[in-house]
Scaffold this motif. Structure first.
Motif, PDB file in Angstrom:
ATOM      1  N   SER A 188       0.373   6.737   3.505  1.00  0.00           N
ATOM      2  CA  SER A 188       0.945   6.339   1.847  1.00  0.00           C
ATOM      3  C   SER A 188       0.450   4.640   2.147  1.00  0.00           C
ATOM      4  CB  SER A 188       3.012   6.347   2.479  1.00  0.00           C
ATOM      5  OG  SER A 188       3.672   7.304   2.544  1.00  0.00           O
ATOM      6  N   GLY A 189       0.031   4.036   3.404  1.00  0.00           N
ATOM      7  CA  GLY A 189      -0.048   3.351   3.649  1.00  0.00           C
ATOM      8  C   GLY A 189      -1.592   2.875   3.481  1.00  0.00           C
ATOM      9  N   ARG A 190      -2.420   4.532   3.555  1.00  0.00           N
ATOM     10  CA  ARG A 190      -3.618   4.257   2.694  1.00  0.00           C
ATOM     11  C   ARG A 190      -3.641   4.727   1.075  1.00  0.00           C
ATOM     12  NH1 ARG A 190      -4.630   9.046   4.615  1.00  0.00           N
ATOM     13  NH2 ARG A 190      -5.399   8.334   7.134  1.00  0.00           N
ATOM     14  N   SER A 191      -2.926   5.262   0.645  1.00  0.00           N
ATOM     15  CA  SER A 191      -2.880   4.839  -0.874  1.00  0.00           C
ATOM     16  C   SER A 191      -2.595   3.044  -1.865  1.00  0.00           C
ATOM     17  CB  SER A 191      -1.813   5.248  -1.180  1.00  0.00           C
ATOM     18  OG  SER A 191      -2.102   7.279  -0.943  1.00  0.00           O
ATOM     19  N   ALA A 192      -1.629   2.863  -0.804  1.00  0.00           N
ATOM     20  CA  ALA A 192      -1.027   1.611  -0.720  1.00  0.00           C
ATOM     21  C   ALA A 192      -2.644   0.689  -0.605  1.00  0.00           C
ATOM     22  CB  ALA A 192      -0.066   1.086  -0.009  1.00  0.00           C
ATOM     23  N   VAL A 193      -3.227   0.340   0.196  1.00  0.00           N
ATOM     24  CA  VAL A 193      -4.219  -0.096   0.455  1.00  0.00           C
ATOM     25  C   VAL A 193      -5.378   0.394  -0.615  1.00  0.00           C
ATOM     26  CG1 VAL A 193      -6.000  -0.447   1.958  1.00  0.00           C
ATOM     27  CG2 VAL A 193      -3.975  -0.819   2.888  1.00  0.00           C
ATOM     28  N   GLU A 194      -6.013   1.480  -0.754  1.00  0.00           N
ATOM     29  CA  GLU A 194      -7.275   1.704  -1.954  1.00  0.00           C
ATOM     30  C   GLU A 194      -7.077   1.163  -3.419  1.00  0.00           C
ATOM     31  OE1 GLU A 194      -6.817   5.940  -1.771  1.00  0.00           O
ATOM     32  OE2 GLU A 194      -8.372   6.329  -0.112  1.00  0.00           O
ATOM     33  N   LEU A 195      -4.900   1.094  -3.388  1.00  0.00           N
ATOM     34  CA  LEU A 195      -4.621   0.591  -5.107  1.00  0.00           C
ATOM     35  C   LEU A 195      -4.460  -0.651  -4.671  1.00  0.00           C
ATOM     36  CD1 LEU A 195      -3.582   1.451  -7.627  1.00  0.00           C
ATOM     37  CD2 LEU A 195      -1.134   1.195  -6.634  1.00  0.00           C
ATOM     38  N   ALA A 196      -4.760  -1.491  -3.415  1.00  0.00           N
ATOM     39  CA  ALA A 196      -4.195  -2.975  -4.005  1.00  0.00           C
ATOM     40  C   ALA A 196      -5.593  -3.507  -3.805  1.00  0.00           C
ATOM     41  CB  ALA A 196      -3.564  -3.699  -2.785  1.00  0.00           C
ATOM     42  N   LEU A 197      -6.853  -2.722  -2.725  1.00  0.00           N
ATOM     43  CA  LEU A 197      -8.170  -3.385  -2.589  1.00  0.00           C
ATOM     44  C   LEU A 197      -9.779  -2.988  -3.714  1.00  0.00           C
ATOM     45  CD1 LEU A 197      -8.171  -3.916   1.062  1.00  0.00           C
ATOM     46  CD2 LEU A 197      -7.014  -5.440  -0.454  1.00  0.00           C
ATOM     47  N   PHE A 198      -9.040  -1.816  -4.439  1.00  0.00           N
ATOM     48  CA  PHE A 198     -10.105  -1.425  -5.289  1.00  0.00           C
ATOM     49  C   PHE A 198      -9.288  -1.044  -6.609  1.00  0.00           C
ATOM     50  CE2 PHE A 198     -10.349   0.776  -0.473  1.00  0.00           C
ATOM     51  CZ  PHE A 198     -11.608  -0.115  -0.389  1.00  0.00           C
ATOM     52  N   ILE A 199      -8.249  -1.351  -6.665  1.00  0.00           N
ATOM     53  CA  ILE A 199      -8.003  -0.905  -8.396  1.00  0.00           C
ATOM     54  C   ILE A 199      -7.346  -2.453  -8.565  1.00  0.00           C
ATOM     55  CG2 ILE A 199      -6.443   0.352 -10.050  1.00  0.00           C
ATOM     56  CD1 ILE A 199      -6.604   2.381  -8.433  1.00  0.00           C
ATOM     57  N   LEU A 200      -6.696  -3.306  -8.158  1.00  0.00           N
ATOM     58  CA  LEU A 200      -5.702  -4.446  -8.319  1.00  0.00           C
ATOM     59  C   LEU A 200      -6.605  -5.426  -8.480  1.00  0.00           C
ATOM     60  CD1 LEU A 200      -3.191  -5.557  -9.640  1.00  0.00           C
ATOM     61  CD2 LEU A 200      -2.327  -5.876  -7.690  1.00  0.00           C
ATOM     62  N   LEU A 201      -7.423  -5.389  -7.378  1.00  0.00           N
ATOM     63  CA  LEU A 201      -8.425  -6.940  -6.685  1.00  0.00           C
ATOM     64  C   LEU A 201      -9.323  -7.148  -7.843  1.00  0.00           C
ATOM     65  CD1 LEU A 201      -8.736  -8.786  -4.884  1.00  0.00           C
ATOM     66  CD2 LEU A 201     -10.122  -7.353  -3.682  1.00  0.00           C
ATOM     67  N   PRO A 202     -10.374  -6.122  -8.424  1.00  0.00           N
ATOM     68  CA  PRO A 202     -10.903  -6.674  -9.303  1.00  0.00           C
ATOM     69  C   PRO A 202     -10.951  -6.308 -10.569  1.00  0.00           C
ATOM     70  CG  PRO A 202     -11.188  -3.810  -8.214  1.00  0.00           C
ATOM     71  CD  PRO A 202     -10.048  -5.080  -7.020  1.00  0.00           C
ATOM     72  N   ILE A 203      -9.754  -5.561 -10.572  1.00  0.00           N
ATOM     73  CA  ILE A 203      -8.810  -5.987 -12.222  1.00  0.00           C
ATOM     74  C   ILE A 203      -8.369  -7.626 -12.532  1.00  0.00           C
ATOM     75  CG2 ILE A 203      -7.621  -5.048 -13.969  1.00  0.00           C
ATOM     76  CD1 ILE A 203      -8.214  -2.502 -12.865  1.00  0.00           C
ATOM     77  N   MET A 204      -7.738  -8.129 -11.254  1.00  0.00           N
ATOM     78  CA  MET A 204      -7.506  -9.584 -11.074  1.00  0.00           C
ATOM     79  C   MET A 204      -8.703 -10.212 -10.933  1.00  0.00           C
ATOM     80  SD  MET A 204      -4.219  -9.383 -11.826  1.00  0.00           S
ATOM     81  CE  MET A 204      -4.480  -7.841 -12.864  1.00  0.00           C
ATOM     82  N   ILE A 205      -9.411  -9.724 -10.477  1.00  0.00           N
ATOM     83  CA  ILE A 205     -10.635 -11.167 -10.104  1.00  0.00           C
ATOM     84  C   ILE A 205     -11.392 -11.104 -11.612  1.00  0.00           C
ATOM     85  CG2 ILE A 205     -13.172 -11.535  -9.256  1.00  0.00           C
ATOM     86  CD1 ILE A 205     -12.072  -9.985  -6.931  1.00  0.00           C
ATOM     87  N   VAL A 206     -11.716 -10.004 -12.129  1.00  0.00           N
ATOM     88  CA  VAL A 206     -11.977 -10.273 -13.575  1.00  0.00           C
ATOM     89  C   VAL A 206     -11.129 -10.880 -14.675  1.00  0.00           C
ATOM     90  CG1 VAL A 206     -12.774  -8.714 -15.404  1.00  0.00           C
ATOM     91  CG2 VAL A 206     -13.311  -8.146 -13.502  1.00  0.00           C
TER      92      VAL A 206
END
Length: 312
Positions: free
Chosen positions: A11-29
């Motif tokens: 669950s922690g791995r899924s959360a980190v992947e979602l936050a850092l590799f999906i949510l973060l780049p989209i929010m930056i743009v």
């Protein structure tokens, strides 16, 4: 015990992947675009242009700014705008209408990342905007009709305050900092929510409820996973729901069509966590929460109907 530990780690791995590799780049743009529009004064011009059009829905200039923040940044972005409305003399009815609209919209921090799972972003946002206007009008004219309509400052002061000009590199850095805070701020909730839901699933309680409601959900055109996603969303919030939905999509348990079907029900800031965060903007916001929630529900019902007609 090993099963519990493995659940926490996965669950922690899924959360980190979602936050850092999906949510973060989209929010930056998205934040870079918003900050650039704000710095160039384009955002203010959009607000000034839209304010007279949206005034019949019980919305002011700051309400339009809250709409853009929710749709382009995240559900938490309008907190500062709501706080300003409470301080600068906006009427209780205008505040209720704005809060109702925000809670009925589709928040950017869920919409854009879920595009990776096949969510139709354009349709979702368009339907959500209509639902938001229905929600604000319902709160202003129906559920909040007994609230005060008197603004204690002129209408031209109910607009966002212009900010100082920044160069593009500074704008990108500022957007990156804000995006990092959003992503890292969402990470603990994502981890806890994913762990909690997966541990509950281990007990078999959710599977039992899904089996009981399976035929009813299928008859309504909804996937069996809707119950789990709704439970997660309305208890832990939209970001936590997104984590479960993305995991189900990656495992092949949820299709793109199903994600678009349930978007009207599940992608909105109206849930226990979202409401608690939004009303933290001040006591005047909390005081109009009930008519705002009732108004938001009308907009969400409209969205559910639209998504069902389009994707069922």
């Amino acid at each position: 015990m090993d099963q519990v530990a493995n659940t926490i780690l996965s669950s922690g791995r899924s959360a980190v992947e979602l936050a850092l590799f999906i949510l973060l780049p989209i929010m930056i743009v998205m934040l870079t675009i918003m900050h650039w529009l704000d710095d160039k004064g384009i955002l203010n011009r959009i607000v000034i242009l839209l304010t007279p059009i949206l005034k019949p829905f019980g919305l002011t200039g700051l309400s339009v700014f809250a709409l853009l923040q929710t749709t382009m940044v995240s559900f938490a972005a309008p907190i500062a705008t709501l706080a300003i409305m409470a301080r600068n003399g906006s009427s209780d009815r205008h505040i209720a209408a704005t809060l109702a609209m925000v809670m009925a919209l589709a928040q950017a921090n869920v919409v854009f990342p879920m595009a990776a799972a096949g969510l139709d972003v354009a349709n979702t946002i368009a339907i959500a905007l209509c639902g938001g206007f229905i929600a604000s009008a319902s709160a202003y004219y129906l559920f909040g009709r007994t609230l005060s309509t008197t603004n204690t400052c002129p209408d031209d002061q109910l607009l966002p305050i212009a900010k100082e000009q920044r160069n593009l590199l500074t704008t990108i850095r500022h957007a990156g900092k804000d995006a990092w805070e959003i992503a890292i701020g969402a990470l603990p909730l994502l981890v806890v929510a994913l762990v909690a839901v997966n541990l509950i699933r281990m007990t078999g309680a959710i599977d039992l409820l899904e089996n009981v409601t399976r035929d009813l959900l299928i008859a309504a055109g909804y996937p069996p996973q809707t119950l789990l996603l709704a439970f997660t969303k309305y208890i832990a919030g939209g970001t936590a729901m997104m984590g479960i939905a993305m995991e189900a999509f990656n495992n092949g348990a949820l299709s793109s069509t199903s994600i678009n079907l349930i978007a009207g029900l599940l992608i909105c800031p109206l849930d226990i966590a979202g409401l608690a965060i939004l009303v933290s903007a001040g006591p005047r916001i909390a005081a109009v929460a009930l008519p705002a929630v009732l108004g938001a529900l009308t907009g969400i019902v409209f969205r559910i109907i639209c998504h069902t007609l389009l994707y069922a």
